[in-house]
Design a protein around this motif. Structure first.
Motif, PDB file in Angstrom:
ATOM      1  N   ALA A   1      45.496  49.424  35.920  1.00 26.76           N
ATOM      2  CA  ALA A   1      46.301  48.387  36.564  1.00 26.76           C
ATOM      3  C   ALA A   1      47.396  47.964  35.603  1.00 26.76           C
ATOM      4  CB  ALA A   1      45.427  47.193  36.923  1.00 26.76           C
TER       5      ALA A   1
ATOM      6  N   SER B   1      48.893  36.022  34.791  1.00 24.10           N
ATOM      7  CA  SER B   1      48.618  35.738  36.196  1.00 24.10           C
ATOM      8  C   SER B   1      47.120  35.812  36.486  1.00 24.10           C
ATOM      9  CB  SER B   1      49.367  36.720  37.097  1.00 24.10           C
ATOM     10  OG  SER B   1      48.976  36.529  38.443  1.00 24.10           O
TER      11      SER B   1
ATOM     12  N   SER C   1      45.495  35.030  39.181  1.00 23.83           N
ATOM     13  CA  SER C   1      45.169  35.562  40.511  1.00 23.83           C
ATOM     14  C   SER C   1      45.204  37.090  40.526  1.00 23.83           C
ATOM     15  CB  SER C   1      46.112  34.992  41.574  1.00 23.83           C
ATOM     16  OG  SER C   1      47.451  35.346  41.312  1.00 23.83           O
ATOM     17  N   ILE C   2      46.185  37.686  39.845  1.00 20.49           N
ATOM     18  CA  ILE C   2      46.248  39.154  39.764  1.00 20.49           C
ATOM     19  C   ILE C   2      45.038  39.675  38.999  1.00 20.49           C
ATOM     20  CG2 ILE C   2      47.489  41.092  38.705  1.00 20.49           C
ATOM     21  CD1 ILE C   2      50.096  39.646  39.411  1.00 20.49           C
TER      22      ILE C   2
ATOM     23  N   ARG D   1      42.022  38.324  38.599  1.00 15.40           N
ATOM     24  CA  ARG D   1      40.796  38.205  39.404  1.00 15.40           C
ATOM     25  C   ARG D   1      40.725  39.314  40.448  1.00 15.40           C
ATOM     26  NH1 ARG D   1      41.948  32.706  38.928  1.00 15.40           N
ATOM     27  NH2 ARG D   1      42.986  32.699  40.957  1.00 15.40           N
ATOM     28  N   LYS D   2      41.842  39.603  41.092  1.00 13.46           N
ATOM     29  CA  LYS D   2      41.881  40.656  42.112  1.00 13.46           C
ATOM     30  C   LYS D   2      41.619  42.027  41.496  1.00 13.46           C
ATOM     31  CE  LYS D   2      45.032  42.900  45.305  1.00 13.46           C
ATOM     32  NZ  LYS D   2      46.085  43.770  44.865  1.00 13.46           N
ATOM     33  N   GLU D   3      42.319  42.352  40.418  1.00 18.86           N
ATOM     34  CA  GLU D   3      42.208  43.684  39.813  1.00 18.86           C
ATOM     35  C   GLU D   3      40.871  43.915  39.115  1.00 18.86           C
ATOM     36  OE1 GLU D   3      44.226  46.213  40.177  1.00 18.86           O
ATOM     37  OE2 GLU D   3      45.726  45.095  41.297  1.00 18.86           O
TER      38      GLU D   3
ATOM     39  N   ALA E   1      37.899  42.408  39.930  1.00 18.16           N
ATOM     40  CA  ALA E   1      36.756  41.996  40.757  1.00 18.16           C
ATOM     41  C   ALA E   1      35.649  43.043  40.850  1.00 18.16           C
ATOM     42  CB  ALA E   1      37.238  41.617  42.158  1.00 18.16           C
ATOM     43  N   SER E   2      36.008  44.319  40.833  1.00 15.37           N
ATOM     44  CA  SER E   2      34.992  45.349  41.073  1.00 15.37           C
ATOM     45  C   SER E   2      34.801  46.312  39.907  1.00 15.37           C
ATOM     46  CB  SER E   2      35.347  46.134  42.338  1.00 15.37           C
ATOM     47  OG  SER E   2      36.586  46.787  42.155  1.00 15.37           O
TER      48      SER E   2
ATOM     49  N   ALA F   1      38.559  36.090  33.716  1.00 16.85           N
ATOM     50  CA  ALA F   1      38.555  36.743  35.024  1.00 16.85           C
ATOM     51  C   ALA F   1      37.398  37.729  35.193  1.00 16.85           C
ATOM     52  CB  ALA F   1      39.885  37.467  35.253  1.00 16.85           C
TER      53      ALA F   1
END
Length: 95
Positions: free
Chosen positions: A6, A12, A14-15, A17-19, A21-22, A59
């Motif tokens: 990524a 950021s 929010s970015i 946490r999204k990237e 997460a898994s 994160a």
């Protein structure tokens, strides 16, 4: 081996946490200000090299393995390492 990468701004949340997460393992390879005019950008160096690492750590889930690849001068102060390990060395500059 399922690998993905990524690219984004470590400032950021929010970015991140999204990237993240898994993921099972996170290799942190971000650095800023190690050469050129960026070396003079103290605020940017702190935001990315200190704040960014903090944001990545916050994160990540607690079960994720985290591999932090430090910039050379953070730990070693530009000195060659002989017969030593990172755990044996003081952070630079020593206080």
């Amino acid at each position: 081996l399922d690998v993905s990468s990524a690219t984004g701004d470590t400032a950021s949340a929010s970015i991140l946490r999204k990237e993240l997460a898994s993921v099972d393992v996170c290799f942190h390879l971000c650095a800023y200000g190690m050469s050129g005019s960026a070396m003079l950008d103290e605020g940017g160096c702190d935001r990315i090299n200190v704040g960014g690492v903090r944001n990545v750590c916050e994160a990540l889930r607690s079960d994720v393995r985290f591999v932090y690849c430090s910039t050379y001068n953070t730990v070693f102060g530009g000195q060659e390492i002989r017969d030593g390990r990172e755990e044996d060395l003081a952070y630079f500059p020593e206080e």
